[in-house]
Design an enzyme around this catalytic site. Structure first.
Site, short mmCIF file in Angstrom:
data_model
loop_
_atom_site.label_atom_id
_atom_site.label_comp_id
_atom_site.label_asym_id
_atom_site.label_seq_id
_atom_site.Cartn_x
_atom_site.Cartn_y
_atom_site.Cartn_z
N GLU A 270 13.88 -16.12 -15.23
CA GLU A 270 13.35 -14.77 -15.26
C GLU A 270 12.46 -14.63 -16.34
OE1 GLU A 270 13.19 -12.52 -13.26
OE2 GLU A 270 13.12 -10.73 -14.24
N HIS B 202 13.02 -35.48 -17.00
CA HIS B 202 12.58 -36.01 -15.45
C HIS B 202 11.15 -35.58 -15.19
CE1 HIS B 202 16.68 -37.36 -14.88
NE2 HIS B 202 17.30 -36.07 -15.46
N CYS C 291 0.66 -1.21 -0.13
CA CYS C 291 0.03 0.02 -0.12
C CYS C 291 0.87 1.29 0.06
CB CYS C 291 -0.90 0.00 1.30
SG CYS C 291 -1.74 -1.55 1.82
N TRP D 50 -3.31 -2.36 -1.32
CA TRP D 50 -3.07 -3.73 -1.85
C TRP D 50 -3.49 -4.71 -0.73
CZ3 TRP D 50 -0.37 -8.33 -0.54
CH2 TRP D 50 -0.24 -9.05 -1.33
N LYS E 244 8.71 -13.07 -15.74
CA LYS E 244 7.95 -11.92 -16.66
C LYS E 244 6.65 -12.33 -17.40
CE LYS E 244 9.84 -9.53 -14.62
NZ LYS E 244 10.74 -9.47 -13.94
N GLU F 206 3.72 -12.91 -15.09
CA GLU F 206 3.04 -11.87 -14.24
C GLU F 206 2.44 -10.72 -14.97
OE1 GLU F 206 6.03 -9.63 -11.87
OE2 GLU F 206 7.64 -9.90 -13.41
N ARG G 189 2.37 0.51 -5.89
CA ARG G 189 2.38 -0.03 -4.55
C ARG G 189 1.33 -0.96 -4.16
NH1 ARG G 189 6.70 2.04 -1.37
NH2 ARG G 189 5.81 0.74 0.50
N ASN H 149 -0.09 1.17 6.11
CA ASN H 149 0.38 0.04 5.21
C ASN H 149 1.24 -0.80 6.13
OD1 ASN H 149 1.99 -0.98 3.42
ND2 ASN H 149 3.66 0.63 3.40
N GLY H 150 0.99 -2.18 5.94
CA GLY H 150 1.57 -3.14 6.89
C GLY H 150 0.44 -4.23 7.18
N LYS I 212 4.38 -3.27 -6.16
CA LYS I 212 5.76 -3.27 -6.84
C LYS I 212 6.76 -3.52 -5.41
CE LYS I 212 9.47 -2.07 -9.07
NZ LYS I 212 9.72 -2.95 -10.11
#
Ligand code: F6R
Length: 614
Positions: free
Chosen positions: A487, A510, A2, A74, A491, A494, A27, A100-101, A609
């Protein structure tokens, strides 16, 4: 997570707060709200959706007020609904709070408060905090600052909060533990936010609040900072290292695209002053003081999350190849709860773009407690991890706003390469010739990255057109290119929401090879050198099962090209630098697929983010 923002002064608060929310929307963006102090009442406007929805919601309403607080959320506790959006009120609606938290003991506190007769409107942990403050304020008959402090002593968890009260219209109360809070100074005014981007337009004079500190921002008065034990603590004003142009789109359609294209510059910035081709020197000022300790380390343990973890995996190869020190790379979220064995002669390296990731910060604290030297590789200057570590090096990639990390990754790998080279030279583990070649290749890296950006675009878009309609994609790589595969897959998933997995190419047989058929595109990073011949065989195995091959190859390649349905060529470089160059077309590929699928690339669903909750 947030974003929180507050203002108190002589200007209209609403435009400042909304602009702050827009700047911090990366955020969290599932709901937003604003509280404005108007004569004898606090007006709150809030709704689910983005900041633009909040603006629409406020249209035509009285949004006057010279002080206020605002929040972009968020969701952690409770769905992203209008009611769960912040700010939250005390029962008499005289105090408003944004947070925020996470308040971890919110259930116990909520039950106790319900017994006292408090009614809850939302499902959030935050509403518990405002009622707790209110309860203490009323019962103990003490001032609001002291009530906030006492309430926070009862809280288990993390918080960055701003409190606004009708009874003290000239004051904002701010506190932090585990979630960043930055206070900005204007003339007879204060700005406060969880992120410098919300302040940079108005001031460069800032104070970073430390954990368990409470600040009182009174219009026309000096800042007062106390700790949770009610002792006044000194604070130092710092100059913000950020410019407005760094946080604007600069003509690009998305921040992500801008940041991808910034990489020639961001990589050069990561090396500036640290690499000298003429003198053949690599030096990282931030860690020189600790170099002896690094050289005699028993082991390096790298802790990070997400993309930063992938940079750590590349570093594992770099440090082991060049410095010959054993390396372990750990997800910070696992490491912190594993009771890991950490020796005093271990060196722990925390990698984090934001410098605020809760799990990485907790891993840093754990490693410090166990006596290890802890270094930080962070992008955001003055961030919590940068300040919590003994020393470190900033990546200097510039502000990264797109939720999907791009330039931060290549800068992290660049800085880690410099670190490995400098240690290898001091430890006499590298031949002068290889050292010189690596320095020359690093010097040329920004040019190579620019060349890739200029040359692959059209092919990447063709691949994106093909790929956008599939539901699953596999990414394969080996050795240095295995983290690149991870990576690339991260990308894609997401931002496009297409399921993608990165795999070490030889592990295919395997299990995952069972997935291969004509409906499975397989992206293979198959550059020359290293395990090239081995990966050619792995490609044959996929091809034999009708898998479609999209390959990233070295210019001039023939063997892989002949097996591929699509080929993206990148220029030759030192094997150790291939992850940087090879990740560029994969960033672009994810970007174009997501755009073609109509997704919001800068703000993908469910993500934020800066992950300041565990
Ligand atoms: C992916 C991404 C995330 C972050 C992760 C760690 O594109 O951005 O996976 O890499 O949340 O964040 P930092 O590096 O800020 O600790």
């Amino acid at each position: 997570m947030c974003g929180i923002v507050g203002y108190i002064g002589n200007k209209e608060a609403y435009p400042i707060l909304i602009k702050g929310l827009q700047r911090m929307e990366y955020r969290g963006y599932d709901s937003a709200g604003v509280a404005l102090l108007q004569s004898k009442e606090i007006k709150v406007f809030k709704c689910s959706g983005k900041v633009a929805d909040l603006e629409a919601h406020c249209q035509g309403k009285d949004i006057s007020g010279k002080s206020g607080i605002a929040h972009t959320r968020w969701a952690t506790h409770g769905e992203p609904t209008d009611v769960n959006a912040h700010p939250h009120f005390s029962s008499d609606r005289k105090i408003a709070l944004i947070h925020n938290g996470i308040i971890e003991n919110h259930i116990a506190l909520r039950q106790a408060l319900i017994k006292e007769g408090y009614m809850f409107e939302s499902e959030t942990d935050t509403e518990v905090l405002i009622h707790l403050i209110e309860d203490i304020h009323k019962k103990e008959n003490i001032d609001l600052v002291e009530s906030v402090r006492l309430a926070l002593t009862q809280v288990v968890g993390t918080y960055g909060i701003i409190v606004l009260s009708v009874d003290d219209p000239n004051t904002l109360i701010v506190a932090r533990k585990g979630s960043p809070v930055i206070i900005g100074f204007g003339k007879d005014e204060y700005y406060v936010a969880s992120d410098a981007s919300a302040l940079v337009e108005y001031t460069k004079k800032v104070v970073y609040l430390n954990d368990e500190e409470i600040a009182v921002l009174s219009k026309g008065n000096d800042l007062v900072v106390k700790n949770i034990h009610n002792e006044t603590v000194p604070h130092s004003i710092q100059k913000l290292q950020m410019t407005l142009s760094q946080i604007e789109k600069g003509g690009y359609e998305h921040f992500m695209l801008k940041e991808i294209y910034e990489q020639p510059t961001s990589i050069a910035e990561s090396m500036r002053g640290r690499l000298n081709l003429k003198k053949e020197i690599v030096a990282l000022g931030g860690i020189t003081e600790y170099e002896d300790k690094l050289l005699s380390a028993r082991r390096f343990i790298i802790v990070a999350c997400g993309t930063s973890y992938h940079a750590g995996l590349v570093a594992e190869h770099l440090f082991e190849d060049l410095v010959r020190i054993p390396v372990e790379v750990e997800y910070a979220s696992e490491f912190r709860y594993r009771n890991p064995i950490i020796y005093e002669d271990d060196v722990v390296i925390a990698i984090s773009q934001s410098g605020e990731t809760a799990d990485t910060l907790a891993a840093v604290e754990l490693a410090k407690k166990k006596g290890a030297l802890v270094l930080g590789i962070c992008n955001v200057v003055g961030s919590s991890i940068a300040r919590a570590t003994h020393a470190g090096s900033y990546t200097h990639a510039g502000f990264e706003i797109g939720v999907a990390s791009t330039k931060a990754f290549t800068s992290q790998v660049t800085v880690l390469t410099l670190m490995a080279l400098s240690l290898a030279m001091r430890k006499e583990k590298i031949q002068r010739k290889q050292y010189t070649q690596m320095i020359a290749a690093l010097e040329d890296l920004p040019n190579k990255v620019k060349y890739v950006l200029d040359s692959v675009n059209a092919t990447v878009q063709e691949v994106a057109i093909y790929m956008k309609d599939f539901s699953n994609v596999l990414y394969l790589g080996r050795n240095y290119n295995y983290p690149v595969a991870l990576e690339g897959a991260l990308k894609l998933k997401e931002i496009s929401y297409i399921h993608a997995e990165g795999y070490p190419a030889a592990e295919m047989k395997h299990g995952p090879i069972a997935l291969i058929d004509e409906n499975m595109p397989v992206v293979v990073i198959a550059t020359k050198k290293g395990t090239y011949k081995k990966i050619v065989s792995n490609i044959e195995e996929v091809k034999a099962r009708k898998g479609k091959i999209i390959s990233i190859v070295t210019e001039g390649d023939v063997d892989v090209k002949n097996l591929s349905d699509f080929v993206i060529e990148i220029p030759e470089t030192e094997e150790m630098l291939v992850p940087i160059i090879a990740s560029i077309p994969l960033q672009l590929l994810a970007y174009y697929v997501a755009v073609m699928c109509g997704k919001n690339v800068d703000k993908p669903r469910n993500l934020a983010k800066s992950v300041t909750v565990e």
